[in-house]
Design an enzyme around this catalytic site. Structure first.
Site, mmCIF file in Angstrom:
data_model
loop_
_atom_site.group_PDB
_atom_site.id
_atom_site.type_symbol
_atom_site.label_atom_id
_atom_site.label_comp_id
_atom_site.label_asym_id
_atom_site.label_seq_id
_atom_site.Cartn_x
_atom_site.Cartn_y
_atom_site.Cartn_z
ATOM 1 N N GLY A 267 0.773 -1.230 0.000
ATOM 2 C CA GLY A 267 0.000 0.000 0.000
ATOM 3 C C GLY A 267 0.807 1.283 0.000
ATOM 4 C CD GLU A 309 1.158 -9.267 1.244
ATOM 5 O OE1 GLU A 309 0.162 -8.546 1.330
ATOM 6 O OE2 GLU A 309 1.089 -10.478 1.332
ATOM 7 N N PRO A 310 4.703 -4.711 -1.117
ATOM 8 C CG PRO A 310 6.843 -3.846 -1.523
ATOM 9 C CD PRO A 310 6.100 -4.866 -0.695
ATOM 10 N N GLY A 311 3.384 -3.363 -4.154
ATOM 11 C CA GLY A 311 3.184 -3.608 -5.580
ATOM 12 C C GLY A 311 3.451 -2.320 -6.333
ATOM 13 N NE ARG A 312 -0.603 2.474 -5.448
ATOM 14 C CZ ARG A 312 -1.830 2.463 -5.978
ATOM 15 N NH1 ARG A 312 -2.064 3.126 -7.087
ATOM 16 N NH2 ARG A 312 -2.809 1.817 -5.386
ATOM 17 N NE ARG A 353 -4.592 3.399 -10.017
ATOM 18 C CZ ARG A 353 -4.326 4.523 -9.427
ATOM 19 N NH1 ARG A 353 -3.833 5.522 -10.121
ATOM 20 N NH2 ARG A 353 -4.540 4.685 -8.134
ATOM 21 C CB CYS A 384 -18.351 5.510 -27.291
ATOM 22 S SG CYS A 384 -17.591 5.122 -28.856
ATOM 23 C CE1 TYR A 414 -2.991 -3.091 -8.251
ATOM 24 C CE2 TYR A 414 -1.728 -1.187 -7.547
ATOM 25 C CZ TYR A 414 -2.174 -2.468 -7.330
ATOM 26 O OH TYR A 414 -1.793 -3.140 -6.193
HETATM 27 N N1 LLP Z 1 -1.221 -6.958 -0.452
HETATM 28 C C1 LLP Z 1 -2.535 -7.120 -0.525
HETATM 29 C C2 LLP Z 1 -3.191 -8.133 0.294
HETATM 30 C C3 LLP Z 1 -3.309 -6.311 -1.379
HETATM 31 O O1 LLP Z 1 -4.617 -6.488 -1.434
HETATM 32 C C4 LLP Z 1 -2.663 -5.332 -2.158
HETATM 33 C C5 LLP Z 1 -3.436 -4.474 -3.067
HETATM 34 C C6 LLP Z 1 -1.269 -5.203 -2.066
HETATM 35 C C7 LLP Z 1 -0.570 -6.038 -1.187
HETATM 36 C C8 LLP Z 1 -0.488 -4.217 -2.883
HETATM 37 O O2 LLP Z 1 -0.849 -2.901 -2.686
HETATM 38 P P1 LLP Z 1 0.072 -1.752 -3.361
HETATM 39 O O3 LLP Z 1 1.403 -1.796 -2.680
HETATM 40 O O4 LLP Z 1 0.190 -2.046 -4.806
HETATM 41 O O5 LLP Z 1 -0.683 -0.502 -3.090
HETATM 42 N N2 LLP Z 1 -6.413 -1.060 -8.321
HETATM 43 C C9 LLP Z 1 -6.087 -0.135 -7.256
HETATM 44 C C10 LLP Z 1 -5.245 -0.765 -6.189
HETATM 45 C C11 LLP Z 1 -5.878 -1.977 -5.572
HETATM 46 C C12 LLP Z 1 -4.964 -2.645 -4.611
HETATM 47 C C13 LLP Z 1 -5.518 -3.915 -4.118
HETATM 48 N N3 LLP Z 1 -4.672 -4.594 -3.211
HETATM 49 C C14 LLP Z 1 -5.401 1.086 -7.846
HETATM 50 O O6 LLP Z 1 -5.259 1.155 -9.058
HETATM 51 O O7 LLP Z 1 -5.057 2.003 -7.135
#
Ligand code: LLP
Length: 456
Positions: A267, A309-312, A353, A384, A414
Site C-alpha cells: 500500500g 507486500e509492495p506492488g505499486r 484509474r 465512446c 494497475y
Molecule cells: N497486499 C494485498 C493483500 C493487497 O490487497 C494489495 C493491493 C497489495 C498487497 C499491494 O498494494 P500496493 O502496494 O500495490 O498498493 N487497483 C487499485 C489498487 C488496488 C490494490 C488492491 N490490493 C489502484 O489502481 O489504485
C-alpha cells in the site's frame, strides 16, 4: 484536488518526481527512457504503448529488500513480497525475484505467471477473499509458502483439501484491524464494512486463530493485515502492526502458540504528479521495525519475522504510457474560461484509474521541447463516453498538436493489469527498455486476437 500544473521536468534523484530513473530530456528536447528516444519507440513499436524501465524497477525492488533486511536484522528478519496484481508478467516476476523479492499472487492466473517465471513455490503467497477449490489445490501442489485465509469457511475447506491431498498447508490469517487508509474508498481494505479479512473488533480474527490451531492439517504461520493502497503516511501501518502484535501475544498467553510471522501488507504510495513526497523504503522499513521492536518489548514477546507486500511502489513509477495525439479541441467552460481537450489514441481501456478513482496523473509533450505558454488541458481517450479521461487537468503547451507524442508517467502499476478491451480496442503491449534496447515483455494485442475470441 490540487491546482493544475504542468508535468515536472525529469530530474534524477528528485524525491517528488513521477518519472522513472532513466528518464531525461535529450538535447533535442524529446524524452528518453532506458537510453531510447520516445520518438524512436513510437515509430518502431507504435502507440499507445506502456514503457517499462527495467533498471528503475529492479532498483526499487532491491531497495525494498535491502532496507527491510537491514532494518529487521536485529529482530527476526524480514521478507518482501511483490504484489503481482499491480502488474503480473513473467519478466517482472523474474526480475523482482532476482532482486530478492518473494511474490504475492491473488488468483490462479497470477500463480501460473509466478511459477512460469521460475519463482519457487515456497517464495509465493496466495491471497484472495474467494479462492476457488482449483486455486487452493494448485497452490498446495505448488508448495506455496503461505496461503492467506480470509474466512472461517475457507479454513475448514483448506484443511479438508490439504488432508485429502496429504500436503502441508502453511496459513496466515487476514485480519481487519479497523484502520482505514488509502487514496480512495475502493482501495482501503481494513475498515469494517467491506469484504476482506476477519475482524479484530468482533472477535472473528481470534475465532479464526482457534479454528486454524484446531486443524492438524494446517500450520499457523501468523497474522496478516493490508490496510489500503496509495498511502503516503505511515501512521496507519504502525497502528495496524500494534494491533496484530497484541492479538499475537494474547494467543500466545492463552494457547502457548507464538506465531512466528507477521505480514503488514502493501500500500505504499507513489508520486503521480510531482505534488506528493512518498515514503521511501529507507524510511518505511526502520519505522515499521521500531513499532515491532517497541510493541514486542512491551508485550514481552519474541519478535516475529515480518513481511510486507509492495506492488505499486515497485512497478508504478517504473512505467510510463506513450500516446499519440489525434485531435485538439478548445471547449469554453460555463465561467467563460477555456479548456483544451487533447485526444490520444488510448484512454480508459489502458488506464481506468482516472475514471474509477478520480486518480491524478500528469502528462508532457514528449517528442519535442515547447517554449509556448501553457493552457489548461484535459487528456482524453478515444472511447465512446465522456468519462474517458486520462489526465483530468494538466497544463500543456499552447502549440500541442495532432501527431505530438504525450507521455504519462507512473502508469506501471494497475495500468496494464486493469486494462480492458472496451470498444474493442486491443490492449497495448508492455515494452521493457534497458540501456538502449527494447523488447516487448507483453506483446500488444491485435484485432485478430479479439476476433479469435468471438465464436460467431
Ligand atoms: N497486499 C494485498 C493483500 C493487497 O490487497 C494489495 C493491493 C497489495 C498487497 C499491494 O498494494 P500496493 O502496494 O500495490 O498498493 N487497483 C487499485 C489498487 C488496488 C490494490 C488492491 N490490493 C489502484 O489502481 O489504485
Amino acid at each position: 484536488m490540487s491546482a493544475p500544473t504542468a508535468a515536472p521536468e525529469p530530474v534524477a534523484g528528485d524525491p517528488r518526481t513521477p518519472w522513472s530513473g532513466t528518464v531525461r530530456r535529450t538535447a533535442e528536447g524529446s524524452i528518453e527512457v532506458g537510453g531510447l528516444d520516445v520518438r524512436d519507440i513510437a515509430v518502431e513499436h507504435g502507440t499507445p504503448v506502456y514503457v517499462l524501465d527495467e533498471a528503475d524497477l529492479r532498483r526499487r525492488a532491491r531497495a525494498f529488500v535491502t532496507a527491510f533486511t537491514s532494518a529487521f536484522a536485529d529482530l527476526a528478519g524480514a521478507d518482501v513480497y511483490f504484489a503481482s496484481k499491480s502488474f503480473a508478467s513473467v519478466a517482472v516476476d523474474r526480475w523482482v525475484h532476482e532482486e530478492g523479492m518473494h511474490v504475492d499472487v491473488s488468483t490462479g492466473g497470477e500463480l501460473a505467471v509466478a511459477l512460469r517465471a521460475g519463482v519457487p513455490g515456497d517464495a509465493i503467497a496466495l491471497h484472495g477473499n474467494n479462492k476457488s477449490t482449483a486455486e487452493l489445490e494448485r497452490a498446495l501442489r505448488a508448495g506455496v509458502g503461505r496461503i492467506v485465509v480470509d474466512s472461517l469457511g475457507e479454513i475448514e475447506h483448506l484443511a479438508h483439501l490439504a488432508g485429502a491431498l496429504g500436503l502441508p498447508a502453511p496459513v496466515m490469517i487476514r485480519v481487519t484491524t479497523g484502520v482505514h487508509a488509502g487514496g480512495h474508498d475502493f482501495i482501503s481494505t481494513a475498515h469494517e464494512d467491506q469484504k476482506f479479512g476477519l475482524s479484530l473488533a468482533s472477535g472473528a480474527a481470534r475465532a479464526a486463530v482457534d479454528a486454524v490451531l484446531a486443524r492438524p492439517e494446517l500450520t499457523l504461520l501468523g497474522l496478516h493485515s493490508h490496510i489500503g493502497s496509495q498511502i503516503l503516511d505511515l501512521a496507519g501501518f504502525e497502528v495496524a502492526a500494534g494491533a496484530l502484535l497484541t492479538l499475537r501475544a494474547e494467543v500466545a498467553a492463552d494457547t502457548g502458540t507464538l506465531m512466528p510471522e507477521l505480514d503488514l501488507g502493501g500500500g505504499y504510495g507513489i508520486s503521480y504528479t510531482g505534488a506528493d513526497v512518498p515514503p521511501t523504503p529507507e524510511e518505511i522499513a526502520p519505522a515499521l521495525a521500531a513499532v515491532v521492536r517497541r510493541a514486542c518489548e512491551e508485550l514481552g514477546s519474541a519478535p516475529p519475522r515480518v513481511s510486507v507486500e509492495p506492488g505499486r511502489a515497485v512497478v508504478g513509477p517504473a512505467g510510463l504510457t506513450l500516446y499519440r495525439v489525434g485531435t485538439v479541441k478548445p471547449v469554453v467552460l460555463d465561467d467563460g474560461s477555456a479548456r483544451r481537450y487533447v485526444s490520444v489514441d488510448g484512454g480508459m481501456s489502458d488506464n481506468i484509474r482516472t475514471a474509477l478513482y478520480d486518480a491524478e496523473y500528469t502528462a508532457t509533450v514528449a517528442g519535442r521541447r515547447s517554449e509556448a505558454p501553457t493552457v489548461l488541458s484535459r487528456v482524453v481517450g478515444k472511447h465512446c463516453e465522456s468519462g474517458d479521461i486520462v489526465v483530468r487537468d494538466v497544463l500543456l503547451p499552447d502549440d500541442v498538436a495532432p501527431g505530438d507524442l504525450l507521455a504519462v508517467p507512473a502508469t506501471g502499476a494497475y495500468g496494464r493489469s486493469m486494462a480492458s478491451n472496451y470498444n474493442l480496442l486491443p490492449r497495448p503491449g508492455v515494452l521493457a527498455v534497458r540501456e538502449g534496447r527494447a523488447r516487448f515483455i507483453v506483446r500488444p494485442e491485435t484485432e485478430e486476437d479479439l476476433l479469435a475470441l468471438d465464436l460467431g
